[in-house]
Scaffold this active site. Structure first.
Site, PDB file in Angstrom:
ATOM      1  N   LEU A 142     -31.235  35.532  46.165  1.00  0.00           N
ATOM      2  CA  LEU A 142     -32.850  35.617  45.711  1.00  0.00           C
ATOM      3  C   LEU A 142     -32.962  36.962  44.990  1.00  0.00           C
ATOM      4  O   LEU A 142     -32.919  38.020  45.793  1.00  0.00           O
ATOM      5  CB  LEU A 142     -33.482  35.277  46.761  1.00  0.00           C
ATOM      6  CG  LEU A 142     -33.307  33.882  47.759  1.00  0.00           C
ATOM      7  CD1 LEU A 142     -34.184  33.735  48.866  1.00  0.00           C
ATOM      8  CD2 LEU A 142     -33.321  33.036  46.583  1.00  0.00           C
ATOM      9  N   ARG A 156     -43.624  46.562  47.279  1.00  0.00           N
ATOM     10  CA  ARG A 156     -43.834  47.640  48.305  1.00  0.00           C
ATOM     11  C   ARG A 156     -42.810  49.011  47.943  1.00  0.00           C
ATOM     12  O   ARG A 156     -43.196  49.962  48.453  1.00  0.00           O
ATOM     13  CB  ARG A 156     -43.406  47.155  49.826  1.00  0.00           C
ATOM     14  CG  ARG A 156     -44.378  46.520  50.550  1.00  0.00           C
ATOM     15  CD  ARG A 156     -43.859  45.484  51.694  1.00  0.00           C
ATOM     16  NE  ARG A 156     -43.167  44.580  51.253  1.00  0.00           N
ATOM     17  CZ  ARG A 156     -42.265  43.685  52.138  1.00  0.00           C
ATOM     18  NH1 ARG A 156     -42.365  43.890  53.523  1.00  0.00           N
ATOM     19  NH2 ARG A 156     -41.922  42.215  51.800  1.00  0.00           N
ATOM     20  N   GLY A 209     -39.410  38.427  59.524  1.00  0.00           N
ATOM     21  CA  GLY A 209     -39.915  37.106  60.260  1.00  0.00           C
ATOM     22  C   GLY A 209     -39.171  37.103  61.583  1.00  0.00           C
ATOM     23  O   GLY A 209     -38.258  37.641  61.515  1.00  0.00           O
ATOM     24  N   GLU A 251     -43.216  34.237  59.748  1.00  0.00           N
ATOM     25  CA  GLU A 251     -43.739  35.452  58.916  1.00  0.00           C
ATOM     26  C   GLU A 251     -44.353  36.452  59.550  1.00  0.00           C
ATOM     27  O   GLU A 251     -45.573  35.940  60.263  1.00  0.00           O
ATOM     28  CB  GLU A 251     -43.941  35.243  57.736  1.00  0.00           C
ATOM     29  CG  GLU A 251     -42.902  34.518  56.865  1.00  0.00           C
ATOM     30  CD  GLU A 251     -41.609  35.282  56.601  1.00  0.00           C
ATOM     31  OE1 GLU A 251     -41.626  36.540  56.278  1.00  0.00           O
ATOM     32  OE2 GLU A 251     -40.593  34.611  57.267  1.00  0.00           O
ATOM     33  N   ALA A 278     -13.563  88.099  29.852  1.00  0.00           N
ATOM     34  CA  ALA A 278     -14.884  87.639  30.334  1.00  0.00           C
ATOM     35  C   ALA A 278     -15.586  87.708  29.138  1.00  0.00           C
ATOM     36  O   ALA A 278     -15.643  88.427  28.158  1.00  0.00           O
ATOM     37  CB  ALA A 278     -15.465  88.699  31.546  1.00  0.00           C
TER      38      ALA A 278
HETATM   39  C1  UD1 Z   1     -37.819  37.517  53.867  1.00  0.00           C
HETATM   40  C2  UD1 Z   1     -37.949  36.404  54.841  1.00  0.00           C
HETATM   41  C3  UD1 Z   1     -38.282  37.002  56.423  1.00  0.00           C
HETATM   42  C4  UD1 Z   1     -37.018  37.699  56.633  1.00  0.00           C
HETATM   43  C5  UD1 Z   1     -36.737  38.901  55.532  1.00  0.00           C
HETATM   44  C6  UD1 Z   1     -35.430  39.543  55.859  1.00  0.00           C
HETATM   45  C7  UD1 Z   1     -39.011  34.475  53.847  1.00  0.00           C
HETATM   46  C8  UD1 Z   1     -40.448  33.760  53.456  1.00  0.00           C
HETATM   47  N1  UD1 Z   1     -39.165  35.521  54.850  1.00  0.00           N
HETATM   48  O1  UD1 Z   1     -39.043  38.381  54.110  1.00  0.00           O
HETATM   49  O2  UD1 Z   1     -38.409  35.841  57.336  1.00  0.00           O
HETATM   50  O3  UD1 Z   1     -36.959  38.504  57.988  1.00  0.00           O
HETATM   51  O4  UD1 Z   1     -36.696  38.232  54.281  1.00  0.00           O
HETATM   52  O5  UD1 Z   1     -35.027  40.507  54.787  1.00  0.00           O
HETATM   53  O6  UD1 Z   1     -38.402  34.039  53.157  1.00  0.00           O
HETATM   54  N2  UD1 Z   1     -37.694  36.410  46.202  1.00  0.00           N
HETATM   55  C9  UD1 Z   1     -37.734  35.467  45.342  1.00  0.00           C
HETATM   56  N3  UD1 Z   1     -38.675  34.820  44.908  1.00  0.00           N
HETATM   57  C10 UD1 Z   1     -39.939  34.839  45.453  1.00  0.00           C
HETATM   58  C11 UD1 Z   1     -39.968  35.844  46.447  1.00  0.00           C
HETATM   59  C12 UD1 Z   1     -38.931  36.605  46.747  1.00  0.00           C
HETATM   60  O7  UD1 Z   1     -36.587  35.191  44.556  1.00  0.00           O
HETATM   61  O8  UD1 Z   1     -40.815  34.340  45.106  1.00  0.00           O
HETATM   62  C13 UD1 Z   1     -36.631  37.140  46.738  1.00  0.00           C
HETATM   63  C14 UD1 Z   1     -36.916  38.653  46.617  1.00  0.00           C
HETATM   64  O9  UD1 Z   1     -36.398  39.207  45.282  1.00  0.00           O
HETATM   65  C15 UD1 Z   1     -36.146  39.261  47.474  1.00  0.00           C
HETATM   66  C16 UD1 Z   1     -35.990  37.866  48.568  1.00  0.00           C
HETATM   67  O10 UD1 Z   1     -36.268  36.759  47.922  1.00  0.00           O
HETATM   68  O11 UD1 Z   1     -34.735  39.476  47.246  1.00  0.00           O
HETATM   69  C17 UD1 Z   1     -36.771  38.412  49.823  1.00  0.00           C
HETATM   70  O12 UD1 Z   1     -38.133  38.630  49.465  1.00  0.00           O
HETATM   71  P1  UD1 Z   1     -38.931  39.438  50.262  1.00  0.00           P
HETATM   72  O13 UD1 Z   1     -40.750  39.072  49.408  1.00  0.00           O
HETATM   73  O14 UD1 Z   1     -38.514  40.561  50.404  1.00  0.00           O
HETATM   74  O15 UD1 Z   1     -39.275  38.610  51.383  1.00  0.00           O
HETATM   75  P2  UD1 Z   1     -39.393  39.245  52.831  1.00  0.00           P
HETATM   76  O16 UD1 Z   1     -40.813  39.553  53.138  1.00  0.00           O
HETATM   77  O17 UD1 Z   1     -38.709  40.520  53.111  1.00  0.00           O
HETATM   78 CA    CA Z   2     -37.365  41.621  51.910  1.00  0.00          CA
END
Ligand code: UD1
Ligand code: CA
Length: 501
Positions: free
Chosen positions: A23, A30, A162, A177, A402
């Protein structure tokens, strides 16, 4: 155990029943950055690059990376790292659940149905997971026949993650979450690492039912866990003991922490391979650099990108090497070098600046306050002090006095200086390029060399010295210098008077 740069797949054949989904579509709000989060670097490689490396070690039949935010930049980086990945675009529905849903649609299915193997979901922002942990996760998942096997960790500070909510029997019930958690749920310290193995078919079925009715208005992948459990499907969790493995990078503080942990791992790997690294806390080694056995690295040194250091070399203190090749037994102290080759037994620094294209042959020396660029310095040749050597070829056994300066730029173009073998130049020479100094030639102190010097010649360009007696007292009367000159003159006159008497 922490083999982050292994280039050979662990399995000898691709596992067609394993798909890995990474993903990488999120915005990374942030981070407060113009650069997409997954392209921020630790250990010299983007976060998502580390995840791709680890993924490759599992030899999966399919690797899908989901992109959306700054999709072109992320897609280009990802395909540049691995040519086996399929890049899939997430649509306007936000959330990790939607990201996995679009990835599933890109996987090959059988008989018109979707992919029915195992789907390992990784996050592009969880860079430190190692292949061994993931291989165990997939093996456990396959052995237990669970619908989902997730990776969790018990941490001191669960904020931002989460939470894994377990029932009275201790089994995983659901994931909540942080933003949707009650106070009691938020107090749980077992966190979801964001890494799971799913059976393909139930994953697809439950994702279709997940909505966006939550604090973030997103389709959460984590909701699949609760749905599967509510229908009685088994969900297993594997709790990792090394919490650094699951560190997620959401802000710059976590980026630095992940970088520090990765570096500690890299330093330890080279220590166990036979390098002496005196101060791991101030030594930074990119995952792509290589150290031979018996290399010594002294404090405050950065060994970056494709740098390779030969055995017995001593690097540091206070040295940065980027894309450099350092030969066996060379010494490089308090130096900044990029795209430079330092030969075996050569000596560099302290306070040297080697710019791209510097090639110092075996046993050569680039000494104190010396800058070099696009220049070859032959075997045993020395540029020991206070010099600029650019666009120059120097033969063997040369010693430049030098303050040697190559004037390589005439405001229009760069020109080369060619210095033969066994040339010795006087102090404070300027070589006005293009110019050639023949083998064995010598130059006088202060010479400005504008014309070629034949082999074996002595080149002098400075006019013979002429002393204008009394100039200071005549032209600078009343100054401290004139007073000193007057005192010296009377003392000398007294001596001369006595000798005459
Ligand atoms: C997510 C998990 C959380 C876990 C944490 C671990 C969910 C809802 N929550 O939260 O339970 O503890 O990761 O690190 O899954 N991304 C996409 N598409 C989107 C949103 C995010 O591809 O629409 C990708 C982001 O680029 C990232 C990853 O998914 O690489 C995680 O997304 P992020 O928004 O960081 O999730 P967390 O809030 O960290
Ligand atoms: Ca994350």
């Amino acid at each position: 155990m922490t083999n982050t740069t292994a280039s050979e797949p662990i399995a000898d054949r691709l596992d067609e029943s394993l798909a890995i989904v990474i993903l990488a579509a999120g915005q990374g709000t942030r981070m407060r950055s113009a650069l997409p989060k997954v392209l921020h670097r630790i250990g010299g490689r983007p976060l998502v690059g580390h995840v791709l490396d680890t993924a490759r070690d599992l030899a999966p039949g399919h690797v899908v990376v989901v992109v959306r935010h700054e999709r072109d930049q992320v897609a280009e980086a990802v395909t540049g790292i691995s040519d086996r990945v399929v890049v899939v675009d997430q649509d306007e529905v936000p959330g990790t659940g939607r990201a996995v849903e679009v990835a599933l649609a890109a996987l090959p299915g059988s008989d018109g149905r979707g992919f029915d193997g195992d789907v390992l979901v990784l996050s592009g922002d969880v860079p430190l997971l190692d292949a061994d942990t993931l291989i165990s996760l997939v093996r456990d998942h396959r052995a237990s026949h669970a619908a989902i096997t997730l990776l969790s960790a018990i941490v001191d500070d669960p904020s931002g993650y989460g939470r894994v909510i377990r029932g009275v029997d201790g089994a995983v019930e659901r994931i909540v979450e942080q933003k949707d958690a009650s106070a009691a749920e938020a107090a749980v310290t077992e966190i979801n690492a964001g890494v799971y193995v799913f059976q393909g078919a139930p994953l697809r079925a439950y994702l279709a039912r997940v909505g966006t009715d939550n604090a973030q208005g997103e389709k959460y992948l984590t909701d699949v866990v609760g749905l599967a459990r509510s229908e009685g499907l088994p969900v297993a969790a594997s709790v990792v003991t090394d919490v650094s493995l699951t560190l997620g990078v959401n802000d710059r503080a976590q980026l630095a922490e992940a970088g520090r942990l990765l570096n500690a791992r890299t330093v330890r790997r080279w220590q166990l391979a036979g390098a002496t690294i005196q101060d791991p806390a101030t030594t930074w080694i990119d995952v792509t650099a290589e150290l031979a056995p018996d290399v010594t690295v002294l404090p405050n040194s950065h060994i970056l990108r494709a740098t390779v250091v030969g055995s017995g070399a001593i690097i540091g203190p206070d040295t940065t090497l980027e894309d450099c090749e350092v030969g066996e037994g060379a010494t490089v102290r308090r130096t900044d070098a990029t795209l430079a080759v330092i030969g075996a037994g050569a000596n560099v620094g302290p306070f040297a600046y080697l710019r791209p294209g510097t090639v110092l042959a075996a046993k050569g020396k680039i000494g104190t306050f010396v800058e070099t660029k696009n220049s070859t310095i032959g075997e045993g040749s020395k540029v020991p002090h206070l010099s600029y050597i650019g666009d120059t070829t120097i033969g063997r056994g040369v010693n430049l006095g030098a303050g040697a300066i190559t004037a390589n730029y005439d405001d229009i173009a760069k020109h080369r200086t060619e210095i033969g073998d066994e040339v010795h130049s006087g102090s404070h020479n300027v070589f006005v390029a293009p110019v050639r100094i023949g083998d064995g030639a010598k130059t006088g102190a202060g010479a400005v060399i504008r014309k070629d010097v034949p082999a074996g010649a002595l080149a002098l360009s400075v006019a013979p010295q002429r002393n204008v007696e009394g100039w200071v007292e005549n032209h600078r009367p009343g100054t401290a210098a004139a007073d000193a000159a007057a005192r010296a003159r009377s003392a000398q006159e007294a001596v001369d008077g006595q000798e005459e008497a």
